[in-house]
Design an enzyme around this catalytic site. Structure first.
Site, PDB file in Angstrom:
ATOM      1  N   ASN A 103      42.954  42.360  34.371  1.00 12.24           N
ATOM      2  CA  ASN A 103      43.006  43.804  34.116  1.00 12.24           C
ATOM      3  C   ASN A 103      44.410  44.386  34.246  1.00 12.24           C
ATOM      4  O   ASN A 103      44.630  45.552  33.934  1.00 12.24           O
ATOM      5  CB  ASN A 103      42.040  44.551  35.043  1.00 12.24           C
ATOM      6  N   ASP A 117      33.807  46.252  40.205  1.00  7.98           N
ATOM      7  CA  ASP A 117      33.818  44.907  39.613  1.00  7.98           C
ATOM      8  C   ASP A 117      33.439  43.817  40.619  1.00  7.98           C
ATOM      9  O   ASP A 117      33.373  42.640  40.252  1.00  7.98           O
ATOM     10  CB  ASP A 117      35.198  44.601  39.009  1.00  7.98           C
ATOM     11  N   ARG A 164      35.280  35.339  29.609  1.00  6.29           N
ATOM     12  CA  ARG A 164      36.123  36.517  29.403  1.00  6.29           C
ATOM     13  C   ARG A 164      37.003  36.765  30.622  1.00  6.29           C
ATOM     14  O   ARG A 164      38.080  37.350  30.483  1.00  6.29           O
ATOM     15  CB  ARG A 164      35.246  37.752  29.176  1.00  6.29           C
ATOM     16  N   ARG A 221      29.867  55.225  27.180  1.00 10.24           N
ATOM     17  CA  ARG A 221      30.998  54.837  28.015  1.00 10.24           C
ATOM     18  C   ARG A 221      32.227  55.333  27.255  1.00 10.24           C
ATOM     19  O   ARG A 221      32.906  54.591  26.569  1.00 10.24           O
ATOM     20  CB  ARG A 221      31.005  53.317  28.177  1.00 10.24           C
TER      21      ARG A 221
END
Ligand code: UD1
Length: 430
Positions: A23, A315, A407, A130
């Site tokens: 991220n 997360d 991912r 979202r």
């Protein structure tokens, strides 16, 4: 589609290397659009999301080169060089954007540098569900004209963006990053109030400073950007992935193991570590990172609420729930960042977990043992929570749809098997 098979019940013992943060890498890659010189990112993780964004940037004209290997044969020391000398297209097409919401991060840099951008709305992400409204509203405040046409955001600022004071009504990591990048090329000063303080935002800010931007208030909720300087080449080392780190911490705790996390920084997961400490997990610094263990104590239930950084990260919520599913006593897990982020709950129930949902909270009543089952991954973090549950459970678990894992987790099976887990990937058709 590939599956993962786990035979549970073995404590993890050994060493796990932590990679660069996905991220952080994604916005950093988008930042390469801000300069016609080369941005080199060191410690790039080898993940499907990184390839997705690299493919998207390539369609915009960014030249990308990957080199360098970590001494352990992994991908962790890899350096990615991105050169947006000539931006040949300002359209980010649906086919690439739909794969990953973070693709919206090209919008700010493109409109700031080229005066225009056309970016597909992120996939499955109707405005309302979202949304990206904060990104768009902020760009309008910087002087861009925004229209939504045929599933695309069209942004235009032919005379360039102009700095502004932007007050976010609530915290958004992506909107803070998108607008901070755009503001570096805007004329004058931009102040972002109620900005996200996630470490990945700070990492991006530090890289932008290395590229010649002037940013103050880094790591606070107010970022001030003096825009207008021409940005230049830089070489930046990506910070460690705190979500990968927290995931292995929880996997170790769930199995009653003892693992050294090399390259892991405890300060990046302090809120989670504090709560895990209350639940019976121990941490000790080492020269290369830290050790996590739960070799003596039973786990006890704790209450957890997700919050923006420095709070407990959303997360890590699914992984924490997998861990608490077999703790002694009850735990209340409350999700405040995303609606509907409990898709792992029905799957954990298939493994014997006792979990009841009440709106944004889950009441987890610990059971002595989870049991192996066939389960299905629904998203990135939910899928790894099922792996954790499988490692702790008695018997065999197969997790389907593991492309979600690819991912965000590099060499997951390899890292876990090196610590004694019985885990393997079954290729399609196996
Ligand atoms: C980033 C992370 C993601 C993490 C999330 C929250 C990346 C690539 N992804 O996602 O892993 O789960 O932060 O820590 O860094 N929202 C709006 N309007 C907007 C933007 C966001 O309503 O314009 C809402 C979202 O729906 C969500 C909340 O704000 O409910 C927080 O989202 P945000 O912080 O923007 O998450 P991302 O940047 O997408």
């Amino acid at each position: 589609m590939d599956k993962i098979r786990i035979r549970g019940g073995r404590p993890l013992k050994g060493t796990i290397p932590i990679g660069g943060a996905k991220n952080a890498a994604l916005p950093l890659m988008a930042a390469s659009l801000l300069t016609d010189e080369t941005l080199t990112l060191v410690n790039i993780p080898h993940l499907a999301d990184i390839s997705t964004l690299a493919n998207l940037l390539a369609t915009l004209g960014v030249e990308i080169a990957l080199d360098g290997h970590a001494p352990n044969g992994g991908h962790a020391g890899r350096a990615l060089a991105l050169s947006a000398k000539n931006i040949t297209s300002t359209t980010a097409a649906y086919d690439l954007v739909r794969k990953m919401r973070a693709s919206i991060l090209v919008l700010g840099p493109l409109v700031a540098r080229e005066g225009q951008a056309r970016v597909s709305l992120p996939g499955g992400c109707a405005i309302g569900a979202r949304p990206v409204d904060l990104h768009l509203k902020g760009l309008e405040q910087l002087g861009a004209k925004i229209e939504l046409k045929e599933g695309y955001v069209e942004a235009a600022a032919p005379g360039g963006l102009v700095g502004a004071r932007i007050v976010f009504p609530f915290i958004s990591v992506g909107a803070t990053e998108n607008l901070m990048m755009a503001a570096t090329l805007a004329k004058g000063r931009t102040v972002l109030v109620n900005a996200a303080r996630e470490p990945e935002v700070g990492d991006l800010a530090r890289c932008l400073v290395a590229m010649g931007a002037t940013i103050t208030g880094i790591d606070t909720d107010t970022l001030t950007i003096e825009g207008g300087a021409k940005l230049h080449a830089a070489r930046h080392t990506i910070l460690p992935d705190r979500i990968e780190l927290g995931t292995y911490v929880m996997a170790t705790a769930a199995t009653g193991g003892d693992v050294e996390l090399v390259g892991g920084r405890l300060d990046l997961i302090q809120a989670a570590a504090d709560i895990l400490g209350q639940a019976g997990v121990s941490f000790a610094p080492t020269e290369r990172g830290f050790r996590v263990s739960r070799t003596n104590a039973a786990l006890t239930g704790v209450d957890v609420m997700t919050e923006p950084y420095p709070g407990f990260p959303t997360d890590l919520q699914a992984q924490m729930m997998a861990l608490l599913a077999s703790a002694e006593g009850a735990s209340m897990v409350t999700e405040t960042i995303f609606e509907n982020r409990f898709m792992h709950v029905p799957e954990l129930r298939r493994m014997g977990a006792n979990i009841n949902l009440h709106g944004g909270s889950a009441m987890v009543r610990g059971v002595p043992n989870l049991t192996g089952a066939q389960v299905m991954a629904t998203d990135l973090r939910a899928s790894v929570s099922l792996v954790i549950a499988g490692l702790a459970a008695r018997g065999e678990t197969t997790v389907a749809r593991v492309y979600h894992l690819d991912r965000g987790y590099e060499r997951l099976e390899e890292k876990l098997s090196a610590c004694g887990a019985d885990i393997e990937r079954l290729k399609e058709g196996a």
